[in-house]
Design an enzyme around this catalytic site. Structure first.
Site, short mmCIF file in Angstrom:
data_model
loop_
_atom_site.label_atom_id
_atom_site.label_comp_id
_atom_site.label_asym_id
_atom_site.label_seq_id
_atom_site.Cartn_x
_atom_site.Cartn_y
_atom_site.Cartn_z
N GLY A 2 -4.87 2.89 -1.03
CA GLY A 2 -5.79 3.16 0.06
C GLY A 2 -5.16 4.08 1.07
O GLY A 2 -3.98 4.44 0.97
N ASP A 3 -5.94 4.45 2.07
CA ASP A 3 -5.39 5.28 3.14
C ASP A 3 -5.06 4.42 4.35
O ASP A 3 -5.34 3.21 4.39
CB ASP A 3 -6.34 6.42 3.51
CG ASP A 3 -7.73 5.95 3.92
OD1 ASP A 3 -7.88 4.75 4.28
OD2 ASP A 3 -8.66 6.76 3.90
N GLY A 4 -4.46 5.05 5.36
CA GLY A 4 -4.02 4.29 6.52
C GLY A 4 -5.17 3.70 7.32
O GLY A 4 -5.11 2.55 7.75
N GLY A 49 -8.05 2.87 6.26
CA GLY A 49 -8.74 1.85 5.49
C GLY A 49 -7.85 0.66 5.19
O GLY A 49 -7.72 -0.27 6.00
N VAL A 50 -7.21 0.67 4.03
CA VAL A 50 -6.39 -0.46 3.60
C VAL A 50 -5.24 -0.72 4.57
O VAL A 50 -4.89 -1.87 4.83
CB VAL A 50 -5.85 -0.21 2.17
CG1 VAL A 50 -4.82 -1.26 1.77
CG2 VAL A 50 -6.99 -0.21 1.17
N GLY A 51 -4.67 0.34 5.14
CA GLY A 51 -3.58 0.14 6.10
C GLY A 51 -4.02 -0.72 7.27
O GLY A 51 -3.35 -1.69 7.63
N GLU A 93 9.04 16.44 15.52
CA GLU A 93 9.53 16.31 14.15
C GLU A 93 8.72 17.26 13.26
O GLU A 93 7.51 17.08 13.11
CB GLU A 93 9.39 14.87 13.66
CG GLU A 93 9.99 14.64 12.29
CD GLU A 93 9.87 13.19 11.83
OE1 GLU A 93 10.80 12.70 11.19
OE2 GLU A 93 8.83 12.57 12.11
N GLU A 104 9.95 1.73 10.67
CA GLU A 104 10.91 2.80 10.40
C GLU A 104 10.14 4.10 10.59
O GLU A 104 9.29 4.46 9.78
CB GLU A 104 11.46 2.70 8.97
CG GLU A 104 12.25 1.44 8.69
CD GLU A 104 13.55 1.37 9.46
OE1 GLU A 104 13.99 2.41 9.98
OE2 GLU A 104 14.14 0.28 9.51
N LYS A 135 0.86 -1.18 0.00
CA LYS A 135 0.00 0.00 0.00
C LYS A 135 0.89 1.23 0.00
O LYS A 135 1.41 1.63 1.04
CB LYS A 135 -0.92 0.05 1.22
CG LYS A 135 -1.95 1.20 1.13
CD LYS A 135 -2.46 1.66 2.45
CE LYS A 135 -1.57 2.69 3.11
NZ LYS A 135 -1.50 4.00 2.36
N CYS A 158 13.13 11.79 7.42
CA CYS A 158 13.13 11.41 8.83
C CYS A 158 14.51 11.51 9.45
O CYS A 158 14.64 11.67 10.67
CB CYS A 158 12.57 10.00 9.00
SG CYS A 158 13.39 8.76 7.98
#
Length: 481
Positions: A205-207, A209-211, A382, A249, A174, A282
């Site tokens: 998809g988004d986090g 949903g599919v995430g 961050e 990560e 994803k 990051c």
């Protein structure tokens, strides 16, 4: 490129089970550049089923077969490098020259390094001379759910997909819904390279949903995620019920410790590194710790570096920084700049708002704060934008204390001509990586962090191990192997 609304499942481009469209925004222009569909449970189930079936065969493939496939992937990837650069530049705002070199180059670099790592890796190893009939067998973990970010999209895709293939795994990827075009192009590359059907699958998809569907899916054996610490915590909780391993990560708040004996380019180099990719990395050295005796000079150099850093449209060639990726990211960075000013940090370059003469696109002013204390919000959170915080320190002990006083532990940096001092600092800094005097880590070195920066290690042999189970076997018959 095929219809961007389609998914790549079991070696074919297929329409989503239920259409739920999302526009992809070009951050330089704020205009729609593509439309994708967000997947649902039926799409995830189909992709996982395809991956489960493919794993039964691919897990039994030989090292030679896997190496041959990765060489084909590399060949096709290089042939599509121009298309990939345009996709990345358009979707997330990397200036086209940066996209062609660093962004796309990272993908080829990782594929080559994993080929090298696989060539030297033995999946069956003796335990030792003391146990001649014991073997340690490494085998693929199974079906891997992969969730990748928008800031270095193909860098993260290759750091996950390539070692998983090398380990004998199958997968469902994803990519970020904010920057999905590079992922769709990568699926095309995998198809053209002849990856067996079902080994590589992609569902957009988004986090939420599919995430979430991937992380909680009983048919997924492991999760590999790169993104925010907040999302990493949520993913870990979602995966807990199925006890699948989760490799994370996550974010960083790197300290760049500049001693008085640093080389004359250290401050400028550190500021440029912070602003690279518009600060959306990051491992960016966003906290510059400077020894008191050279502090005033360092502030002047950093401010001058920010003022001379140009901003421009991502499609334009040249050495400038592009926009932030989205309106939400622009709003977040603006809020943190305002917070820095409100909490008493001294603004010496940049500041809130867009660069002069710019009224469209998610562009920001490269910003430098001096006289920052490590308890300020801009030193703790961050930011993910081109914002540098400069903090003075008194001596080596003070530098270590400030650098380690953070929830994160991804990358720290040290600038000094004293080799013994550098070595001491490298041992004491609590981070997964330490880079010194502008020298990058070597090919195959592991990328990963400590504390709230995550627990995974990507790259080289360590990257392979993330996707392997370890099996201890006694009573092995060497003559029949």
């Amino acid at each position: 490129m095929p219809d961007s609304r389609n998914f790549y499942i079991n070696g074919q481009w297929v329409a989503p089970a239920t259409a739920n469209d999302l526009d992809v925004i070009n951050p330089s222009t704020e205009e729609v550049c593509a439309t994708i569909s967000l997947g649902g449970q039926a799409d995830v189930d189909a992709a996982v089923a395809a991956a489960r079936a493919a794993f039964e065969t691919w897990s039994k493939s030989s090292k030679a077969e896997r190496l041959a496939l990765l060489h084909r992937v590399l060949e096709v990837y290089k042939a599509r490098a121009g298309d990939m650069a345009e996709a990345i530049s358009t979707e997330m705002g990397a200036p086209i020259d940066l996209a062609k070199t660093s962004q796309v180059g990272a993908g080829a670099f990782h594929i080559q390094n994993f080929i090298r790592a696989l060539e030297g890796f033995e999946f069956e190893q003796p335990l030792g001379d003391h146990a001649p009939n014991d073997r340690i067998i490494h085998e693929g973990v199974g079906v891997v759910g992969m969730i990748t970010p928008w800031n270095w999209p193909i860098n993260q895709v290759t750091l996950k997909v390539i070692p998983a293939i090398a380990a004998g795994c199958s997968m469902v990827l994803k990519p970020s819904e904010i920057a999905p075009l590079s992922g769709l192009l990568f699926a095309e590359i995998m198809d053209e390279a002849g990856v067996p059907a079902g080994v590589f699958n992609l569902v957009n998809g988004d986090g939420a949903g599919v995430g979430t569907m991937l992380t909680s899916h009983p048919g997924v054996d492991a999760i590999s995620f790169t993104g925010s610490t907040r999302a990493g915590i949520a993913i870990s909780k979602s995966a807990a019920d199925t006890l699948k391993p989760v490799h994370l990560e996550l974010g960083g708040k790197g300290a760049n410790v500049i001693f008085a004996d640093a080389d004359e380019k250290a401050v400028k180099r550190g500021a440029q590194h912070c602003f690279n990719n518009t600060g959306q990395s990051c491992n960016a050295p966003t906290r510059m710790l400077v020894e008191r005796s050279i502090y005033d000079s360092a502030v002047e150099i950093a401010a001058a570096t920010a003022e001379s850093t140009a901003t421009g449209m991502a499609a334009e060639p040249g050495r400038h920084i592009g926009p932030l990726v989205s309106q939400a990211q622009w709003d977040k960075v603006q809020g943190l700049i305002e917070k820095g000013m409100a909490e008493g940090a001294r603004l010496v370059a940049g500041g809130p708002g867009r660069p002069e003469g710019v009224n469209r696109g998610y562009f920001v002013r490269p910003t430098v704060f001096a006289d920052v204390s490590n308890d300020m919000t801009i030193a703790r959170e961050e930011i993910f934008g081109p914002v540098l915080s400069i903090i003075p320190f008194e001596d080596e002990e003070d530098a270590v204390r400030i650098a380690n006083d953070t929830e994160y532990g991804l990358t720290n940096y040290v600038q000094s001509q004293d080799g013994a001092k550098r070595n001491r600092m490298a041992r004491r800094l609590r981070s997964g990586m330490v880079e010194m005097n502008g020298q990058s880590r070597g090919a195959g070195a592991p990328f990963g962090g400590m504390k709230k920066s995550g627990n995974g290690r990507e790259g080289g042999v360590w990257g392979l191990m993330d996707f392997l189970e370890v099996k201890a076997v006694s009573g092995w018959s060497p003559e029949d192997a």
